[in-house]
Design an enzyme around this catalytic site. Sequence first.
Site, PDB file in Angstrom:
ATOM      1  N   SER A   5      19.910  38.732  32.422  1.00 61.03           N
ATOM      2  CA  SER A   5      19.088  39.623  33.230  1.00 61.03           C
ATOM      3  C   SER A   5      17.646  39.501  32.763  1.00 61.03           C
ATOM      4  O   SER A   5      17.375  39.000  31.665  1.00 61.03           O
ATOM      5  CB  SER A   5      19.585  41.069  33.131  1.00 61.03           C
ATOM      6  OG  SER A   5      19.679  41.487  31.778  1.00 61.03           O
ATOM      7  N   GLU A   7      13.470  41.248  32.775  1.00 60.82           N
ATOM      8  CA  GLU A   7      12.557  42.366  32.987  1.00 60.82           C
ATOM      9  C   GLU A   7      11.203  41.849  33.463  1.00 60.82           C
ATOM     10  O   GLU A   7      10.657  40.895  32.912  1.00 60.82           O
ATOM     11  CB  GLU A   7      12.366  43.161  31.693  1.00 60.82           C
ATOM     12  CG  GLU A   7      11.436  44.360  31.868  1.00 60.82           C
ATOM     13  CD  GLU A   7      11.304  45.179  30.606  1.00 60.82           C
ATOM     14  OE1 GLU A   7      12.308  45.848  30.255  1.00 60.82           O
ATOM     15  OE2 GLU A   7      10.236  45.152  29.964  1.00 60.82           O
ATOM     16  N   ASP A  99       6.049  56.501  27.047  1.00 62.33           N
ATOM     17  CA  ASP A  99       4.948  56.664  26.093  1.00 62.33           C
ATOM     18  C   ASP A  99       3.777  57.379  26.750  1.00 62.33           C
ATOM     19  O   ASP A  99       3.519  57.224  27.948  1.00 62.33           O
ATOM     20  CB  ASP A  99       4.484  55.296  25.590  1.00 62.33           C
ATOM     21  CG  ASP A  99       5.570  54.558  24.827  1.00 62.33           C
ATOM     22  OD1 ASP A  99       6.290  55.221  24.047  1.00 62.33           O
ATOM     23  OD2 ASP A  99       5.711  53.336  25.025  1.00 62.33           O
ATOM     24  N   PHE A 207       2.178  43.049  19.679  1.00 65.55           N
ATOM     25  CA  PHE A 207       3.161  43.874  20.378  1.00 65.55           C
ATOM     26  C   PHE A 207       4.234  44.346  19.407  1.00 65.55           C
ATOM     27  O   PHE A 207       4.618  45.529  19.390  1.00 65.55           O
ATOM     28  CB  PHE A 207       3.767  43.043  21.512  1.00 65.55           C
ATOM     29  CG  PHE A 207       4.638  43.801  22.470  1.00 65.55           C
ATOM     30  CD1 PHE A 207       4.570  45.173  22.582  1.00 65.55           C
ATOM     31  CD2 PHE A 207       5.533  43.108  23.284  1.00 65.55           C
ATOM     32  CE1 PHE A 207       5.384  45.869  23.485  1.00 65.55           C
ATOM     33  CE2 PHE A 207       6.346  43.782  24.178  1.00 65.55           C
ATOM     34  CZ  PHE A 207       6.271  45.163  24.272  1.00 65.55           C
ATOM     35  N   HIS A 256      19.294  39.980  27.834  1.00 66.86           N
ATOM     36  CA  HIS A 256      18.270  40.562  28.705  1.00 66.86           C
ATOM     37  C   HIS A 256      16.910  40.024  28.266  1.00 66.86           C
ATOM     38  O   HIS A 256      16.454  40.305  27.151  1.00 66.86           O
ATOM     39  CB  HIS A 256      18.298  42.081  28.605  1.00 66.86           C
ATOM     40  CG  HIS A 256      17.361  42.783  29.529  1.00 66.86           C
ATOM     41  ND1 HIS A 256      17.485  42.736  30.906  1.00 66.86           N
ATOM     42  CD2 HIS A 256      16.269  43.549  29.288  1.00 66.86           C
ATOM     43  CE1 HIS A 256      16.532  43.451  31.472  1.00 66.86           C
ATOM     44  NE2 HIS A 256      15.764  43.953  30.501  1.00 66.86           N
TER      45      HIS A 256
END
Length: 285
Positions: A5, A7, A99, A207, A256
């Site tokens: 999958s 994102e 957030d 990140f 993912h």
Amino acid sequence: MTRISYEFFPPKSLQASFKLWDTIHTLAATAPDFVSVTYGAGGTTRKLTHEAVTTINKETGLRVAAHLTCVDASKAETMEIAESYAAAGITDIVALRGDMPGGGAFVPHAEGFASSVELIEALAADGRFNIRVGAYPDRHPEAASDDADVEFLKRKIDAGATEALTQFFFEAETFLRFRDRCAAAGIDAPIVPGILPIENWKGVKKFATGCGTTIPAWLEEAFTAAERDGRADLLATALCTEMCTELLENGVEQLHFYTLNKPHLTRDVVHAMGLAPEPALEKVA
């Protein structure tokens, strides 16, 4: 068979829209189980996320999961967004606390959900949604301990979530240890490892620092040398493929991928692992 999958994040400009659709077109050929679309911090891309989710669902036929957060919205407003997804035939939700814009400690809306657990409970009570949640193999920056992360994940599963998608990590062992802790805590829902192919080491390192992901010293040294020699993409593909292979060898059934709307390294890893057919070469007359 291993499921995959992806994102994506919603585009904020015309150029970004082209980039998103190029990413979708490139990765749709790998037959993903589903794709998800993120929210910006503070719900800043709420409208863009809704537009991207509904358009992908309508135009591609891919199964789409929409991110939904608790930030800067009342309970009624949040559930109204969920209702609009259901009306469009989208019943997969990634339920997150979210957030705050600009960072800082989470402050619930005066009439909003106080936590992701409350949001999950409301979605589960509705009865129409398949609910996925976040999980953290490396300690969440706000967690008091590794055990606290596991305990909170159990609360989310008990509230009605059916599956967890993890934050990215750099070593397979990090995920496998986390999976063991979850099993020991009685969590039996699927926990899917989140994979971030390293397109840009400097950006990924920043990140990772922000979200509490441990950066191994050997990885820093490897990318420093690879960038100097112009082999960063080759190294990234090899390391990601090796880590994913180790995960599959240890019983993982789904991966993912966080694409950052940059499809090519993710596609190369998926193909290198044999999880999707190589594109056919055109015949020359």
